[in-house]
Design an enzyme around this catalytic site. Structure first.
Site, PDB file in Angstrom:
ATOM      1  CD  GLU A   1     110.598 -69.229  48.211  1.00  0.00           C
ATOM      2  OE1 GLU A   1     111.321 -68.222  48.356  1.00  0.00           O
ATOM      3  OE2 GLU A   1     109.360 -69.164  48.043  1.00  0.00           O
TER       4      GLU A   1
ATOM      5  NE  ARG B   1     102.084 -67.652  73.740  1.00  0.00           N
ATOM      6  CZ  ARG B   1     103.257 -67.219  73.238  1.00  0.00           C
ATOM      7  NH1 ARG B   1     104.008 -66.390  73.924  1.00  0.00           N
ATOM      8  NH2 ARG B   1     103.669 -67.646  72.062  1.00  0.00           N
TER       9      ARG B   1
ATOM     10  CE1 TYR C   1      83.714 -62.358  80.330  1.00  0.00           C
ATOM     11  CE2 TYR C   1      85.384 -63.701  81.390  1.00  0.00           C
ATOM     12  CZ  TYR C   1      84.869 -63.110  80.258  1.00  0.00           C
ATOM     13  OH  TYR C   1      85.495 -63.272  79.048  1.00  0.00           O
TER      14      TYR C   1
ATOM     15  CE  LYS D   1     104.873 -62.395  65.030  1.00  0.00           C
ATOM     16  NZ  LYS D   1     105.104 -61.261  64.123  1.00  0.00           N
TER      17      LYS D   1
ATOM     18  N   GLY E   1      93.914 -74.140  74.883  1.00  0.00           N
ATOM     19  CA  GLY E   1      92.821 -73.507  74.155  1.00  0.00           C
ATOM     20  C   GLY E   1      93.196 -73.361  72.697  1.00  0.00           C
TER      21      GLY E   1
END
Length: 663
Positions: free
Chosen positions: A432, A317, A180, A450, A339
């Site tokens: 299901e 993370r 920035y 993942k 976050g």
């Protein structure tokens, strides 16, 4: 208590935090009103995270300099545009936050400079320390004048003074971080000035020094000022970032200079360093997708912690509590910043404190609802939590009359619908046809990167069990089952099925789901037909196992349609493909597969690729046959998720929440 060290007090300057958790600053798009104050949505959003137990709330970026050409983000608060209004709305928010024993810091920005989002530039030229290339556009930035720099510095003092009056406990300066504007001054690659703001490291940090000195002069030495700080830039060249593990020559700030800068910045008066690595030229570091390992900033934070005597905050993370506890214990950091995990679950800290880790809704690092929507729609949300930054308008509505609701399909749409219905007082039952809940989360969560997809499926299973929602597995529902069951309402969330087509040797042609779930073994070499998100992630996972993988895509580039909304995810995945040795053939039409050879046509030329198998990843089609059979026979019936329209996890969850919260 487990993880007790995460719930011990810590100080930033003279301010004491009740625990070691901070809400990491995230772009507060949509949380401001037209006068630059916090709107009701913003007040509710930050208060909810304080209510959830977070010790320190750090707002997303706000501005104090009112000149549009140095700004970048719309719908963000501004602490000097209308001071009376800003102070009034801030007071309303900070008083509510303080009621829960939390502290709150205002993040203030000097501007974005060369990384200004193109859609927010308007007619103004981008600014920077020097005449350097803009990050996104083929434009050259205009160098800031010394008068403009001094004006920005003064505005920090004015804005911080208003923030203190508004009840904020401190300031976080944005930032010698991520490239920035203040960081552009600090990095020699970007700063080619010959005046007192260029040249030596001390000169390049002068802007940041003047900012903290101005704030302290206006607000007092006891008013804490934190700096968002990137210790290393990860820049290979203009607009070219490095990947994890890649050997490269750092063109931005390297670690030795970063550590020297850290010491200087603390000596200038900064009370803590909120530390990470990266720039917008390598922005998958500062905004890490699921392809980055968890806790990726820990080694860099520890380096900084070893050379400064102020608290160090570590994000990236850090949602694994064991990892967070170890980081505090071994001196990697003093405060853990969350976050996206606090978007996904604002009650993360309270649930952890109570030992209810299984109740924490996981962030899946997809960045669809947060970074993606910030970029594309100027609003911050969350893919897995439809209530994030919409707390008041999406509050659960208690029901006057409880309905018995049949939910057909246990994917994310069906699970979310059942969850919300049960919370509101309805009586859902889930049916299901497979042996587990989760739908496409199960094959989607197969790759190591993942894993949180599987955690989300587990969270739904746990949540429905605690809500006493009956779940019937291995149960395929037919039209007559619905008609004779006597439910008040029916939700059809039967998902989607992979598109397939014959190629010849179909015994060795598999779907991505079959390979991901290890139903089929693709052999040592394979061709993935389809270069969308699923195809690319499947190819990456197989290549990381040592397989020889080729992607064949009909369009002229990978992820040309329906790719990740967040460009950091897409950009990193695009670079991981060649980095992992995956061959890519675009503009190709597949014609057949026989005798271990895949045939295709590329620009009217025939091409053959040797492989043990072919994996089809050419999209999905809606499985809505049950709905079509029932739509005119059931008075109250809803179609949700992929069964309605093939999309992603976010819209399956959001649509299910919307319908289930208003039935």
């Amino acid at each position: 208590m487990k993880y007790k060290n995460l719930f011990t007090p810590v100080q930033i300057g003279r301010v004491t935090l009740k625990n070691r958790f901070a809400l990491a600053p995230m772009g507060p798009l949509g949380l401001a009103d037209a006068q630059g104050g916090f709107n009701q949505r913003g007040i509710d959003y930050y208060t909810e995270r304080a209510k959830g137990g977070t010790g320190l709330i750090i707002t997303g970026v706000t501005f104090s300099d009112c000149r549009v050409e140095t700004q970048s983000m719309p719908n963000c608060p501004n602490s000097t545009y209308n001071p009376v209004h800003f102070i009034r709305t801030s007071r309303e928010m900070t008083e509510r936050v303080h009621a829960y024993g939390s502290k709150i810091f205002l993040m203030m920005s000097g501007g974005f400079g060369r990384v200004t989002i193109p859609t927010n530039l308007g007619e103004f030229p981008p600014v920077a320390p020097s005449a350097i290339p803009h990050r996104w556009l083929d434009k050259t930035c205009r160098p800031l004048t010394k008068e403009e720099i001094r004006s920005i510095v003064k505005s920090f003092g004015d804005g911080a003074y208003n923030a203190k009056r508004g009840g904020f406990d401190g300031i976080e300066v944005h930032a010698v971080h991520e490239g920035y504007l203040l960081d552009q001054f600090a990095i020699s690659m970007f700063n080619q000035r010959t005046d007192e703001y260029g040249g030596s490291l001390e000169n390049r940090l002068r802007f940041a020094r003047e900012v903290v000195e101005e704030i302290k002069s206006r607000c007092g030495e006891d008013f804490p000022v934190v700096l968002r700080f990137s210790v290393k830039s990860m820049i290979k060249d203009w607009r070219e970032g490095a990947l994890p593990g890649e050997e490269f020559e750092e063109k931005g700030r390297d670690i030795p200079e970063g550590l020297e800068a850290a010491k200087l910045l603390v000596s200038y008066g900064y009370d803590a360093l909120d530390t990470d690595v990266g720039t917008y030229d390598a922005w998958w570091w500062n905004h890490p997708p699921m392809y980055q390992e968890k806790g990726l900033f820990r080694p860099y934070c520890k380096m900084v912690k070893e050379v400064v005597d102020v608290p160090v905050l570590c994000a990236g993370r850090m949602d694994d509590p064991a990892m967070a506890s170890e980081a505090v214990e071994d001196g990697t950091c003093d405060i853990v910043s969350l976050g996206r995990p606090l978007l996904a679950d604002p009650d993360y800290v309270n649930k952890l404190r109570a030992g209810r880790t299984e109740d924490i809704r996981p962030c899946i690092s997809c960045q669809e609802g947060c970074m993606g929507r910030v970029q594309e729609y100027s609003m911050i949300n969350c893919a897995v939590n439809p209530q994030a930054a919409r707390e008041r308008v999406t509050a659960y509505e208690p029901v006057r009359k409880s309905k018995k609701v049949m939910v057909v399909g246990g994917g994310v749409a069906g699970c979310e619908a059942a969850r919300v219905l049960a919370i509101r007082g309805h009586r859902p039952e889930v049916f299901e046809k497979t042996g587990c809940l989760g739908g496409n989360l199960i094959p989607g969560g197969a790759p190591d990167f993942k894993e949180d997809d599987l955690e989300l499926a587990k969270w739904y299973e746990t949540t429905l069990k605690k809500l006493d929602v009956p779940v019937h597995l291995h149960t395929e529902v037919r039209k007559e089952d619905v008609e004779k069951a006597g439910y008040d309402a029916v939700i059809i969330a039967t998902g989607s099925v992979p598109k397939v087509f014959p190629l010849g040797d179909d015994a060795h042609v598999y779907t991505a789901a079959q390979v991901l779930t290890k139903e089929k073994d693709c052999g040592g070499s394979t061709v993935v037909v389809g270069g969308g998100l699923v195809g690319c992630e499947t190819a990456l996972w197989l290549a990381q196992q040592g397989k020889k993988v080729t992607i064949v895509e009909a369009l002229d580039k990978l992820m040309a349609v329906n790719g990740p909304l967040c460009h950091a995810n897409k950009d990193m995945l695009e670079r991981l493909i060649p980095y992992n040795g995956i061959e890519v053939v675009t503009g190709a039409k597949v014609t057949g597969f026989r005798d271990g050879m895949l045939s295709c046509v590329v620009q009217e030329e025939k091409k053959e690729i040797s492989c043990d198998s072919v994996i089809l990843s050419v999209g999905y089609r809606e499985e809505n046959s049950l709905y079509n059979d029932l739509q005119f026979d059931v008075p109250e019936i809803y179609l949700l998720g992929d069964a309605k329209k093939v999309s992603n996890i976010m819209y399956a969850i959001w649509d299910a929440f919307e319908v289930a919260n208003h039935m």
